[in-house]
Design an enzyme around this catalytic site. Structure first.
Site, PDB file in Angstrom:
ATOM      1  N   THR A   1      -4.691   5.863   1.954  1.00 34.02           N
ATOM      2  CA  THR A   1      -4.540   7.345   1.547  1.00 34.02           C
ATOM      3  C   THR A   1      -5.087   8.524   0.878  1.00 34.02           C
ATOM      4  O   THR A   1      -5.081   9.333   0.639  1.00 34.02           O
ATOM      5  CB  THR A   1      -3.465   8.194   1.874  1.00 34.02           C
ATOM      6  OG1 THR A   1      -2.451   7.061   2.333  1.00 34.02           O
ATOM      7  CG2 THR A   1      -3.815   8.966   2.983  1.00 34.02           C
TER       8      THR A   1
ATOM      9  N   LYS B   1     -11.170  -1.324   5.973  1.00 37.48           N
ATOM     10  CA  LYS B   1     -10.138  -1.037   6.795  1.00 37.48           C
ATOM     11  C   LYS B   1     -10.151  -0.714   8.332  1.00 37.48           C
ATOM     12  O   LYS B   1     -11.241   0.336   7.897  1.00 37.48           O
ATOM     13  CB  LYS B   1      -8.499  -0.210   5.632  1.00 37.48           C
ATOM     14  CG  LYS B   1      -8.007   0.647   6.557  1.00 37.48           C
ATOM     15  CD  LYS B   1      -7.307   1.023   6.093  1.00 37.48           C
ATOM     16  CE  LYS B   1      -5.887   2.607   6.581  1.00 37.48           C
ATOM     17  NZ  LYS B   1      -5.521   2.184   5.480  1.00 37.48           N
TER      18      LYS B   1
ATOM     19  N   ARG C   1       0.953  10.166   0.890  1.00 33.40           N
ATOM     20  CA  ARG C   1       1.446  11.395   1.416  1.00 33.40           C
ATOM     21  C   ARG C   1       3.045  11.862   1.048  1.00 33.40           C
ATOM     22  O   ARG C   1       3.227  12.600   1.804  1.00 33.40           O
ATOM     23  CB  ARG C   1       1.872  10.475   2.779  1.00 33.40           C
ATOM     24  CG  ARG C   1       0.427  10.274   3.888  1.00 33.40           C
ATOM     25  CD  ARG C   1       1.021   9.004   4.303  1.00 33.40           C
ATOM     26  NE  ARG C   1      -0.820   8.522   4.996  1.00 33.40           N
ATOM     27  CZ  ARG C   1      -0.634   7.860   6.278  1.00 33.40           C
ATOM     28  NH1 ARG C   1       0.632   7.739   6.751  1.00 33.40           N
ATOM     29  NH2 ARG C   1      -1.539   6.638   6.589  1.00 33.40           N
TER      30      ARG C   1
ATOM     31  N   GLU D   1       0.530  -1.148   0.273  1.00 30.44           N
ATOM     32  CA  GLU D   1       0.240   0.456  -0.178  1.00 30.44           C
ATOM     33  C   GLU D   1       0.528   0.970  -0.007  1.00 30.44           C
ATOM     34  O   GLU D   1       1.437   1.728   0.953  1.00 30.44           O
ATOM     35  CB  GLU D   1      -1.261  -0.122   1.389  1.00 30.44           C
ATOM     36  CG  GLU D   1      -1.864   1.089   1.683  1.00 30.44           C
ATOM     37  CD  GLU D   1      -2.745   0.901   2.647  1.00 30.44           C
ATOM     38  OE1 GLU D   1      -2.942   0.195   2.866  1.00 30.44           O
ATOM     39  OE2 GLU D   1      -3.011   2.351   2.705  1.00 30.44           O
TER      40      GLU D   1
HETATM   41  C1  3PG Z   1      -2.301   3.661   7.888  1.00 29.82           C
HETATM   42  O1  3PG Z   1      -2.446   4.610   6.646  1.00 29.82           O
HETATM   43  O2  3PG Z   1      -2.604   2.536   7.431  1.00 29.82           O
HETATM   44  C2  3PG Z   1      -1.281   3.662   8.802  1.00 29.82           C
HETATM   45  O3  3PG Z   1      -0.562   5.151   9.038  1.00 29.82           O
HETATM   46  C3  3PG Z   1      -0.159   3.213   9.272  1.00 29.82           C
HETATM   47  O4  3PG Z   1       0.010   3.017  10.254  1.00 29.82           O
HETATM   48  P1  3PG Z   1       1.294   3.291  11.311  1.00 29.82           P
HETATM   49  O5  3PG Z   1       2.055   3.720  10.706  1.00 29.82           O
HETATM   50  O6  3PG Z   1       1.176   2.564  12.753  1.00 29.82           O
HETATM   51  O7  3PG Z   1       1.657   1.229  11.010  1.00 29.82           O
END
Ligand code: 3PG
Length: 218
Positions: A73, A133, A49, A45
């Protein structure tokens, strides 16, 4: 819609952990993806960002044939279209909106929308979704919350993400309504920036060996 759910089920069945990746330097995209795939985590994924994220998706889609690259995102229809055009095989959002659900309906690329409350879950189930999710997993109630969902919402399967690491992942993966977990711990920023692909492959290998109880089926 059911095609999309089948496609998401197949993707989430490939590995117990979905690396959530923040790629600052697009030149790192291919070696990073190759290290994760070599370690046994083919589903990736790439979060929108960073400015180069869509380019990273395009490069991985083209040059890492054993990887299944998706976009994370994604929060508006324009991004949905852009990542689909770049070759994303799935699209993830921390939440959902009517506009995003519309974009998903009109796209060949399947969507994994986010939900953390029963109301949001019901909304998405009513729109035909079965795979969701659960984000941000730890602050939103984590394992006890997902456990509590399984009786009133038994048909829903989750991919929790947010605050999960190698130590916490087994408790999530032991739940019958969890099919996979997402996390950035398999690709730490310092290892990416120093190009320590061996370390990332090793982290991926550890994560790929986690077992899971949840049934993955469409
Ligand atoms: C996401 O977008 O799924 C999270 O930012 C991932 O979370 P983590 O960095 O705490 O694993």
């Amino acid at each position: 819609m059911s095609d999309h759910q089948e496609a998401i089920a197949e993707i989430l069945a490939l590995a117990p952990v979905v690396p959530v990746l923040i790629i600052d330097d697009v030149e790192k995209a291919i070696p990073l993806a190759k290290a994760l795939v070599a370690g046994g985590l083919p589903v990736l994924e790439i979060t929108l960002r960073t400015p180069g994220a869509i380019d990273a998706i395009r490069r991985i889609a083209k040059e890492v044939p054993n990887g299944v690259v998706g976009a994370g995102t994604v929060i508006n229809p324009a991004q949905y279209q852009a990542v689909a055009d770049a070759g994303a095989r799935f699209v993830v959002s921390p939440g959902h909106s009517a506009a995003l659900l519309d974009a998903a309906k009109n796209s060949p690329v399947p969507f994994l929308p986010g939900a953390i409350t029963p109301t949001e879950v019901i909304e998405l189930v009513s729109a035909g979704y079965r795979y969701l999710k659960f984000f941000p997993a730890e602050p939103a109630g984590g394992v006890p919350m997902l456990k509590a969902f399984s009786s009133p919402l038994p048909e829903v399967r989750f991919c929790p993400t947010g605050g999960i690491d190698l130590a916490k992942a087994p408790q999530y993966l032991a739940l019958p309504n969890v099919v996979a977990v997402g996390g950035s711990w398999v690709a730490p920023a310092d290892a990416i920036s120093s190009g320590d692909w061996g370390r990332i492959e090793e982290l991926a290998r550890e994560a790929s060996q986690l077992s899971r109880a949840g049934q993955v089926r469409a």
